[in-house]
Design a protein around this motif. Structure first.
Motif, PDB file in Angstrom:
ATOM      1  N   PRO A  28       0.835  -1.209   0.000  1.00 48.90           N
ATOM      2  CA  PRO A  28       0.000   0.000   0.000  1.00 48.90           C
ATOM      3  C   PRO A  28       0.865   1.253   0.000  1.00 48.90           C
ATOM      4  O   PRO A  28       1.945   1.284   0.596  1.00 48.90           O
ATOM      5  CB  PRO A  28      -0.805  -0.128   1.296  1.00 48.90           C
ATOM      6  CG  PRO A  28      -0.819  -1.593   1.597  1.00 48.90           C
ATOM      7  CD  PRO A  28       0.512  -2.101   1.124  1.00 48.90           C
ATOM      8  N   PRO A  29       0.414   2.320  -0.650  1.00 52.51           N
ATOM      9  CA  PRO A  29       1.236   3.535  -0.738  1.00 52.51           C
ATOM     10  C   PRO A  29       1.366   4.282   0.581  1.00 52.51           C
ATOM     11  O   PRO A  29       2.268   5.095   0.744  1.00 52.51           O
ATOM     12  CB  PRO A  29       0.478   4.384  -1.765  1.00 52.51           C
ATOM     13  CG  PRO A  29      -0.936   3.896  -1.698  1.00 52.51           C
ATOM     14  CD  PRO A  29      -0.845   2.434  -1.398  1.00 52.51           C
ATOM     15  N   ASP A  30       0.468   4.025   1.539  1.00 51.89           N
ATOM     16  CA  ASP A  30       0.469   4.739   2.814  1.00 51.89           C
ATOM     17  C   ASP A  30       0.511   3.715   3.941  1.00 51.89           C
ATOM     18  O   ASP A  30      -0.391   2.896   4.086  1.00 51.89           O
ATOM     19  CB  ASP A  30      -0.788   5.606   2.923  1.00 51.89           C
ATOM     20  CG  ASP A  30      -0.834   6.426   4.210  1.00 51.89           C
ATOM     21  OD1 ASP A  30       0.124   6.331   5.009  1.00 51.89           O
ATOM     22  OD2 ASP A  30      -1.816   7.161   4.404  1.00 51.89           O
ATOM     23  N   ASN A  31       1.569   3.774   4.750  1.00 52.15           N
ATOM     24  CA  ASN A  31       1.714   2.805   5.844  1.00 52.15           C
ATOM     25  C   ASN A  31       0.638   2.960   6.914  1.00 52.15           C
ATOM     26  O   ASN A  31       0.394   2.033   7.688  1.00 52.15           O
ATOM     27  CB  ASN A  31       3.096   2.951   6.491  1.00 52.15           C
ATOM     28  CG  ASN A  31       4.204   2.451   5.600  1.00 52.15           C
ATOM     29  OD1 ASN A  31       3.981   1.642   4.697  1.00 52.15           O
ATOM     30  ND2 ASN A  31       5.416   2.942   5.822  1.00 52.15           N
ATOM     31  N   MET A  90       5.309  15.232  -9.471  1.00 52.32           N
ATOM     32  CA  MET A  90       4.124  16.039  -9.198  1.00 52.32           C
ATOM     33  C   MET A  90       4.557  17.254  -8.400  1.00 52.32           C
ATOM     34  O   MET A  90       5.077  17.116  -7.290  1.00 52.32           O
ATOM     35  CB  MET A  90       3.081  15.230  -8.421  1.00 52.32           C
ATOM     36  CG  MET A  90       1.767  15.974  -8.211  1.00 52.32           C
ATOM     37  SD  MET A  90       0.536  14.927  -7.404  1.00 52.32           S
ATOM     38  CE  MET A  90       0.271  13.725  -8.687  1.00 52.32           C
ATOM     39  N   SER A  91       4.376  18.438  -8.964  1.00 51.48           N
ATOM     40  CA  SER A  91       4.799  19.655  -8.280  1.00 51.48           C
ATOM     41  C   SER A  91       3.914  19.914  -7.070  1.00 51.48           C
ATOM     42  O   SER A  91       2.799  19.405  -6.973  1.00 51.48           O
ATOM     43  CB  SER A  91       4.715  20.852  -9.248  1.00 51.48           C
ATOM     44  OG  SER A  91       3.355  21.196  -9.467  1.00 51.48           O
ATOM     45  N   PRO A  92       4.417  20.732  -6.132  1.00 52.82           N
ATOM     46  CA  PRO A  92       3.607  21.036  -4.934  1.00 52.82           C
ATOM     47  C   PRO A  92       2.310  21.760  -5.263  1.00 52.82           C
ATOM     48  O   PRO A  92       1.401  21.810  -4.451  1.00 52.82           O
ATOM     49  CB  PRO A  92       4.539  21.925  -4.095  1.00 52.82           C
ATOM     50  CG  PRO A  92       5.907  21.644  -4.601  1.00 52.82           C
ATOM     51  CD  PRO A  92       5.754  21.311  -6.053  1.00 52.82           C
ATOM     52  N   PHE A  93       2.215  22.334  -6.474  1.00 56.63           N
ATOM     53  CA  PHE A  93       1.031  23.110  -6.844  1.00 56.63           C
ATOM     54  C   PHE A  93      -0.002  22.261  -7.594  1.00 56.63           C
ATOM     55  O   PHE A  93      -1.074  22.748  -7.927  1.00 56.63           O
ATOM     56  CB  PHE A  93       1.448  24.303  -7.710  1.00 56.63           C
ATOM     57  CG  PHE A  93       2.487  25.163  -7.054  1.00 56.63           C
ATOM     58  CD1 PHE A  93       2.142  26.041  -6.032  1.00 56.63           C
ATOM     59  CD2 PHE A  93       3.816  25.090  -7.447  1.00 56.63           C
ATOM     60  CE1 PHE A  93       3.101  26.832  -5.426  1.00 56.63           C
ATOM     61  CE2 PHE A  93       4.773  25.879  -6.845  1.00 56.63           C
ATOM     62  CZ  PHE A  93       4.415  26.738  -5.823  1.00 56.63           C
ATOM     63  N   PRO A 140       1.687   4.346  -6.669  1.00 55.23           N
ATOM     64  CA  PRO A 140       2.807   4.048  -5.763  1.00 55.23           C
ATOM     65  C   PRO A 140       3.423   5.342  -5.241  1.00 55.23           C
ATOM     66  O   PRO A 140       3.237   6.414  -5.828  1.00 55.23           O
ATOM     67  CB  PRO A 140       3.783   3.287  -6.656  1.00 55.23           C
ATOM     68  CG  PRO A 140       3.498   3.793  -8.035  1.00 55.23           C
ATOM     69  CD  PRO A 140       2.028   4.075  -8.083  1.00 55.23           C
ATOM     70  N   ALA A 141       4.136   5.244  -4.130  1.00 51.49           N
ATOM     71  CA  ALA A 141       4.813   6.420  -3.590  1.00 51.49           C
ATOM     72  C   ALA A 141       5.886   6.885  -4.558  1.00 51.49           C
ATOM     73  O   ALA A 141       6.651   6.077  -5.098  1.00 51.49           O
ATOM     74  CB  ALA A 141       5.425   6.082  -2.228  1.00 51.49           C
ATOM     75  N   ALA A 142       5.950   8.189  -4.799  1.00 52.18           N
ATOM     76  CA  ALA A 142       6.901   8.742  -5.756  1.00 52.18           C
ATOM     77  C   ALA A 142       8.327   8.460  -5.323  1.00 52.18           C
ATOM     78  O   ALA A 142       8.706   8.693  -4.173  1.00 52.18           O
ATOM     79  CB  ALA A 142       6.677  10.247  -5.894  1.00 52.18           C
ATOM     80  N   GLY A 143       9.131   7.945  -6.246  1.00 54.73           N
ATOM     81  CA  GLY A 143      10.541   7.679  -5.983  1.00 54.73           C
ATOM     82  C   GLY A 143      10.814   6.346  -5.321  1.00 54.73           C
ATOM     83  O   GLY A 143      11.978   5.977  -5.124  1.00 54.73           O
ATOM     84  N   ARG A 144       9.763   5.608  -4.920  1.00 53.50           N
ATOM     85  CA  ARG A 144       9.946   4.301  -4.290  1.00 53.50           C
ATOM     86  C   ARG A 144       9.864   3.215  -5.357  1.00 53.50           C
ATOM     87  O   ARG A 144       9.032   3.259  -6.258  1.00 53.50           O
ATOM     88  CB  ARG A 144       8.877   4.055  -3.224  1.00 53.50           C
ATOM     89  CG  ARG A 144       8.858   5.061  -2.088  1.00 53.50           C
ATOM     90  CD  ARG A 144      10.151   5.063  -1.298  1.00 53.50           C
ATOM     91  NE  ARG A 144      10.422   3.762  -0.722  1.00 53.50           N
ATOM     92  CZ  ARG A 144      10.011   3.372   0.483  1.00 53.50           C
ATOM     93  NH1 ARG A 144       9.310   4.215   1.228  1.00 53.50           N
ATOM     94  NH2 ARG A 144      10.308   2.182   0.958  1.00 53.50           N
ATOM     95  N   PHE A 145      10.714   2.217  -5.222  1.00 51.74           N
ATOM     96  CA  PHE A 145      10.777   1.127  -6.207  1.00 51.74           C
ATOM     97  C   PHE A 145       9.884  -0.003  -5.718  1.00 51.74           C
ATOM     98  O   PHE A 145      10.311  -0.893  -4.980  1.00 51.74           O
ATOM     99  CB  PHE A 145      12.225   0.679  -6.403  1.00 51.74           C
ATOM    100  CG  PHE A 145      13.115   1.773  -6.941  1.00 51.74           C
ATOM    101  CD1 PHE A 145      13.241   1.964  -8.305  1.00 51.74           C
ATOM    102  CD2 PHE A 145      13.793   2.628  -6.078  1.00 51.74           C
ATOM    103  CE1 PHE A 145      14.048   2.981  -8.807  1.00 51.74           C
ATOM    104  CE2 PHE A 145      14.592   3.631  -6.565  1.00 51.74           C
ATOM    105  CZ  PHE A 145      14.717   3.821  -7.934  1.00 51.74           C
TER     106      PHE A 145
END
Length: 1019
Positions: free
Chosen positions: A689-692, A885-888, A906-911
């Motif tokens: 899951p993308p959020d623990n 994804m930019s903060p805006f 998926p979480a950005a930057g996570r493999f």
């Protein structure tokens, strides 16, 4: 010729009624005559509205006598009588005036009479309080009665009641006696009789007693001798109020308490008590008992006389006055009890001292969602309260309130409300303050005697049993020794007892209290609190280790930490020979995607060393062997229902579904006590899951029309329990199991009653409150991409299987559930979708094929080489797409589809998923491992252990297991350079693993940076 004395118009023969007026005057005169009814109509409307408003008017309480609903309805009867007599008076006078005067003059007199009638009515209403409606309209009726009597005596003549020709021909006299009886005596008698009847009824039922007028009377006896340790000393101070009476029985009960229960708090400076009595109920009682009570007060200094009646129905007011007295002193907690209740004051004192000072504290035997007559009708309450359910209240046997709660009750400007049942009165007083009482089932209303009971009521005939209980306690015996223990206490287990409180249509919740569970009762109020505050674990006192340092009877090493999601629970209740390769792989897939996961295998068949090959590689899995005795000794039950069910294990074990039901039960208990992830052994993880911190359950659709009765919607959406992740303490698991797995309700022949049907039915009733607290129902495809009717195709060879896995399954799903009952007998064909999953995610840890024992294939090793030696291989993607994804960039979550797409990312930057970088095979433990990481333009960082960002780094691990290496690789996070983030492009990442024995492997990853589309579109 004889002279005609009638006015000229009467000689024309135009009269069509007894009024003897022309037709054109009929309507005006009728309207003028009707105006005399206006005061009675207005009075009736006012009284009716006031009668309906009595419950609202008195919601704050009644200090002085007030009119009840019955008073206003009786006043309406007098209104009707006043209107009738006003009509009779107006009609008679109108006939007289029309006979003697011209029509214009008669109309003027008629209007004058109406105005006088209105004025007198208004004057009477203004001079008498509006809260005395009967007095008002009896006075008006008296005036009208006198007027009508005078009119009959001096103003009646037959000529006013007959037409002209009748008057001339037959001068008949009116029978005044008969007329007076019909229009005056008979109506007055009927109304008076009704008034007297209602008044007598109210004498029996009315709760507004004269004791409420005692507000100015002082407190008496030992009211000012209270000495308590002040709260500044750091010691918790306790004031005990024991409600007693002037009766001789009350005198005996007080003596017994002083010889028994009150000895527990003898000589305690931080505890004080008072016996509370009211004003003597009669002069005779005062004469007989007054000297005894005065002597008792002088001897013990523990009596409080309050300005309230001592009658049984005025107990609430007596208690309120005791609260008002207590508010003048400093203390932390007030405990209320009765003089026929034996309380373990030693236990209460110890617990309150350990609790320390609390605000908003209310504790007792809680009753919730109870009808006013559920446990005995309260006539006083039913008179004025048209409520389907009562506010939450606690049993009057004993309850505890903090001082600030007492202040809320007595220190208010508006008057309080009193009903005869003082425990229900407490609920009314505190309703609206958002103070939730704490349920304590050790306080008992009935005759039960339980080993840990802290408050027990004794009837007068059994008063000597108080001495027996006290002697048991001080002699270190069980407190119920020699007492009747065959009665089941409310909310206690009833196995082996001669009664069961569930037979009285009561349900008991460990945290919420006692409720009425009658199927035909009112709709119950569901609270917003869907999580329980579990008692903290105290090793050596209320908790013990099951697995040293990791798992206890109440909690685990991870349950109260941010790593709660690392807990994984699985169950196995069949023989070890049925543990096939797909079950081993289900465990491996957990560690592939989360190598730090700690798996607890709850089993009654597997040995402790069953998974030793994986533990040698560093992975954590522990077998927790269970049986009936273990579950009971670990307190693995939710309440009295599940405790009885476990005790009857032998009775249920012969059922064909018992072990399925046992698994359903255990999974709920594990998530409730410990939290974490429960998964069936046929669940295959393909992405974490993308959020623990996400707490979730999956969903699926039933194809059976009959299931629509309990599914979440008309399309058959239900909640399977094959994979769930929650933090500990969700009340739904406890409440669901206490209902489904109670000896009183358990159905051994119902396969689904403790599974999806049970949890779906519960969520259906409480969905809004659950989701508000974080309960997430995942879309079907996230955990169940294929239904149990379609899952077989995932095991069949398919030339497009790999493409479907990459473009559809991994994109939308976290897990593939194989529905073991449907697929255990089916082989996993080469080239199938499941085959590709197992090949892509494979730790290649050599282990024995336990299923081979049953087929006489000894020593078969499952590994890529078929031996215990497997070469190390580094696995990783060729291409990795980083979606910047930019903060805006706005992420809209206001629709089902947008929320669904957010969960799938998926979480950005996570493999993660197919991008997972990990090692498979190799030695279980290596003396030295070198991990080299490099990126061309962007940055990398390691989450575990945390490190700053870098472009190139080498990490050395000593005595590293396969798990240690994979934990490091699993924590890699990539971030692009500002230029790539702004414009997109390609980056290059290199991962190199070198073992001290010379083995090495390298993965080159082509990183493609793209930007998510604007306007919040989630790619």
């Amino acid at each position: 010729m004889k002279h005609n004395a009638l006015p000229s118009f009467r000689q024309r023969g135009l009269s069509l009624s007894s009024l003897n007026v022309p037709r054109r005057y009929h309507l005006p005169i009728i309207l003028l005559r009707t105006l005399c009814l206006i005061p009675s109509v207005l009075g009736t409307l006012y009284n009716t509205q006031a009668a309906w408003g009595v419950p609202i008017r008195d919601s704050g309480g009644a200090i002085t006598l007030k009119s009840t609903e019955s008073d206003y309805w009786v006043a309406n009867i007098w209104c009707v009588l006043a209107g009738y007599w006003s009509w009779i008076l107006t009609t008679s006078m109108m006939r007289r005036w029309l006979y003697h005067y011209e029509i214009s003059n008669a109309i003027v007199r008629l209007i004058t009479l109406t105005v006088v009638n209105w004025s007198i009515s208004a004057f009477v209403c203004s001079k008498i309080a509006t809260d005395r409606p009967i007095t008002i309209w009896m006075t008006i009726c008296l005036i009208l009665l006198i007027s009508n009597v005078l009119k009959l005596c001096f103003g009646s003549s037959p000529k006013y009641h007959q037409k002209t020709e009748d008057v001339l021909q037959s001068p008949v006299r009116i029978n005044l006696k008969s007329t007076a009886v019909k229009i005056l005596v008979l109506p007055l008698t009927m109304v008076t009789f009704l008034t007297m009847f209602v008044a007598l009824q109210q004498l029996d039922q009315l709760q507004y007693t004269t004791s409420q007028l005692m507000v100015n009377q002082p407190f008496g006896l030992n009211y000012n001798d209270l000495a308590l340790t002040t709260t500044t000393s750091g010691t918790t101070s306790i004031l005990i109020l024991i409600i007693s009476s002037w009766s001789s029985e009350g005198f005996e009960r007080r003596q017994m308490l002083r010889k028994t229960a009150l000895k527990f708090i003898e000589n305690d400076n931080d505890v004080a008590y008072r016996f509370v009595i009211g004003q003597p109920p009669s002069a005779r009682t005062q004469m007989l008992m007054g000297p005894k009570i005065e002597t008792e007060s002088e001897m013990y200094k523990d009596m409080l006389l309050v300005p309230a009646s001592d009658l049984r129905g005025d107990k609430s007011h007596k208690l309120f006055e005791a609260f008002r007295w207590s508010n003048e002193f400093k203390y932390d907690y007030m405990v209320k009890s009765d003089d026929d209740v034996f309380v373990r004051w030693d236990v209460v004192r110890s617990e309150l001292h350990g609790l320390g000072r609390k605000s908003g504290y209310w504790k007792g035997l809680v009753y919730r969602n109870m009808a006013p007559d559920a446990l005995g009708a309260d006539k006083n309450m039913n008179t004025d309260y048209e409520l389907p359910i009562l506010p939450v209240y606690t049993s009057g046997t004993m309850y505890i309130l903090s001082h600030d709660v007492i202040n809320l009750i007595v220190d208010i400007d508006t008057p309080q409300r009193f009903v005869s049942a003082e425990e229900r009165n407490l609920g009314i007083w505190l309703f609206g303050y958002d103070i939730n009482p704490i349920h304590d089932f050790r306080i008992q209303d009935g005759n039960a005697c339980e080993a840990d009971q802290i408050a027990k009521r004794f009837k007068n005939k059994k008063l000597r049993d108080m001495q027996v209980m006290y002697n048991n306690v001080i002699n270190d015996r069980l407190q119920c020794t020699s007492l009747d223990t065959t009665i089941c206490g409310l909310c206690y287990p009833c196995r082996g007892k001669k009664n069961d409180w569930r037979a009285s249509n009561l349900a008991c919740d460990q945290f919420k209290g006692v409720t009425d569970r009658h199927p035909n009762s009112y709709l119950k109020v569901s609270g917003a609190n869907v999580k329980d505050s579990l008692e903290p674990s105290m090793m050596g006192k209320n908790d013990a280790w099951i697995i040293d340092g990791l798992l206890s009877q109440r909690t685990s090493k991870f349950s109260e930490t941010d790593d709660w999601h690392l807990l994984y629970w699985v169950c196995w209740t069949s023989d070890s020979s049925t543990f096939t390769d797909r079950h081993w792989r289900a465990l491996e897939l957990v560690w592939v995607h989360e190598p730090r996961a700690v798996i607890f295998m709850i089993s009654n068949t597997l040995p402790d060393d069953f998974f030793q090959d994986y533990t040698k590689a560093g992975y954590e899995i522990h077998v927790v062997n269970f049986n009936k005795d273990n579950l009971l000794s670990w307190n693995w039950y939710f309440g009295p229902g599940t405790l009885d069910w476990l005790n009857d294990w032998d009775k249920w074990e012969t059922g064909k579904f018992f072990y399925w039901h046992l698994t359903d039960y255990i999974r709920c208990l594990l998530l409730y006590n410990y939290g974490g992830t429960y998964m069936d052994m046929d669940a295959l993880w393909i992405r974490v899951p993308p959020d623990n911190n996400l707490e979730f359950i999956g969903s699926d659709y039933s194809s059976l029309v009959s299931d629509r009765e309990w599914t979440l919607d008309d399309e058959g959406l239900y909640l399977p329990q094959g994979l769930m992740r929650f933090k500990r303490g969700w009340a739904l698991f406890r409440e669901m199991c206490e209902s489904a797995f109670s000896s009183y309700t358990y159905d051994p022949e119902c396969f689904n009653c403790g599974g999806p049907k049970a949890i779906t039915s519960y969520v259906r009733e409480h969905q809004a409150a659950l989701e508000l607290a974080g309960f997430t129902i995942l879309p079907r495809e996230v955990l169940y991409p294929a239904s149990y009717l379609e899952i077989h195709r995932f095991l069949s060879a398919n030339p497009l299987a790999e493409q479907e896995l990459k473009t559809k399954i991994v994109v939308n799903s976290w897990n593939i559930h194989l529905f073991g009952k449907m697929t255990n007998h089916l082989p996993i064909e080469k080239g199938s979708l499941v085959d590709f999953v197992l090949k892509r995610f494979d730790l290649d840890v050599p282990h024995r094929d336990t299923a081979a024992v049953s087929t006489h294939k000894k020593n078969k090793i499952i590994s890529s080489t078929g031996t215990w030696t497997v070469p190390m291989r580094l696995v990783g993607p060729r291409n990795y797409i980083y979606r910047y994804m930019s903060p805006f960039t706005r992420i809209p979550l206001d629709s089902i589809e947008s929320r669904r797409r957010a969960l799938q990312q998926p979480a950005a930057g996570r493999f993660q998923g197919l991008d997972r970088i990990y090692v498979r095979g190799g030695p279980s433990v290596v003396s030295k491992v070198k991990v080299s990481l490099e990126v061309a333009f962007g940055k990398l960082k390691i989450g575990i252990p945390p490190s700053p960002k870098f472009t190139k780094n080498t990490i050395e691990l000593k005595d590293a297991s396969q798990k240690d290496i994979n934990v490091l690789l699993n924590s890699l996070i990539y971030s692009p350079s500002p230029l790539l983030a702004a414009n997109g492009g390609r980056d290059r990442m290199n991962v190199l693993i070198e073992y001290s024995n010379g083995e090495r492997d390298e993965v080159l990853v082509d990183v493609i940076v793209v930007e998510s589309e604007e306007d919040g579109d989630i790619l």
